[in-house]
Design an enzyme around this catalytic site. Sequence first.
Site, PDB file in Angstrom:
ATOM      1  CB  SER A   1      -0.956  -0.041   1.201  1.00 43.72           C
ATOM      2  OG  SER A   1      -1.946   0.951   1.109  1.00 43.72           O
TER       3      SER A   1
ATOM      4  CD  GLU B   1      -2.495  -2.791  -3.742  1.00 45.31           C
ATOM      5  OE1 GLU B   1      -3.703  -2.930  -3.496  1.00 45.31           O
ATOM      6  OE2 GLU B   1      -1.799  -1.908  -3.191  1.00 45.31           O
TER       7      GLU B   1
ATOM      8  CG  HIS C   1      -5.436  -2.644   0.095  1.00 41.19           C
ATOM      9  ND1 HIS C   1      -4.559  -2.335  -0.930  1.00 41.19           N
ATOM     10  CD2 HIS C   1      -5.149  -1.781   1.101  1.00 41.19           C
ATOM     11  CE1 HIS C   1      -3.785  -1.331  -0.548  1.00 41.19           C
ATOM     12  NE2 HIS C   1      -4.126  -0.978   0.669  1.00 41.19           N
TER      13      HIS C   1
END
Length: 321
Positions: free
Chosen positions: A117, A209, A291
């Site tokens: 992230s 992602e 996630h």
Amino acid sequence: QAPAPPPQHPPPAMTRPPRLRPGDRVAVVAPAGPVPRDGLAAGIARLADRYRLQFDEALFSREGYLAGDDERRAAELLAALQQGDVRAVLTARGGYGAMRLLPSLAFGPPRPVVGFSDVTALHAASLRTGVTSIHGPTLTHLGALPPDHAEALFALLESPDPPPAWTGLESVTPGRATGLAVGGNLELCAALVGTPWAFPLDGAVLFLEEVGERPYRIDRSLTQIALSRALEQPALAGLALNGAPRLAAVVIGDLTRCTEPDGRGPTAAEVVAERVRRWGVPAVAGAPFGHGERNLPFPLGARVAVDGDRGVVEFLEGAVA
């Protein structure tokens, strides 16, 4: 120690940090968003019997959407990157804020940085210094994942062997290619474009992602990467090479909660497929990272092979030596 200026070009060869052993000291840091105590406790429970975890109560600081001010977070991260007996740096959570620390970073002896992230920014910095890192769960995410994710992380930290191949993926663009694994969160990859910490895409396999972004915003980030000309061959002797792709391949992970509020329009997966197909390189989707309810760790800066015909990603190197 004064922070070193960021390298302007990718290093000629990657260094893999020394492998860990059970009982080694690892530092837990919070370079981005505020850390929930319960979430961190669950992640620590997965690791505490295997490693000596080092962290300070200041890790739970909060200043708006950050885990304390820049000075606190930078000092904590710098100590973890330079302390001699720390063998790995584990991040507590993502959120936002790691980018703000990039000008302050000075890396010590090679050691793997683990996270995903917002931690994508730290992976970019590690790669620019020529050291592999691990795209994998933060501790707050690890506590919510199946137990096999912790075992996969132990294996990647303690063995030079590559992780198992990912099979059964969706073919977005056919073809086969091999390159160095780079990337992580799409928004971070796009935000780093034009900075000294942007991921070098020459011969790279770009992993992407995303979470919580509406499809048009995903479109915008992918378009920004393309408009930056980061996907094109650099000029040779002043002559452009017809915009030929220099990116090797693309691997798309989970696109979690990336929907329009009214449910209308193309899906995030459809947007990614349409944009990435225009890049003209092998691409697969549905890879097990991101996630969602799976986030298998894999090495960044290591060689990886993508088979867009069969939907396979094969890791050719591990993260440590």
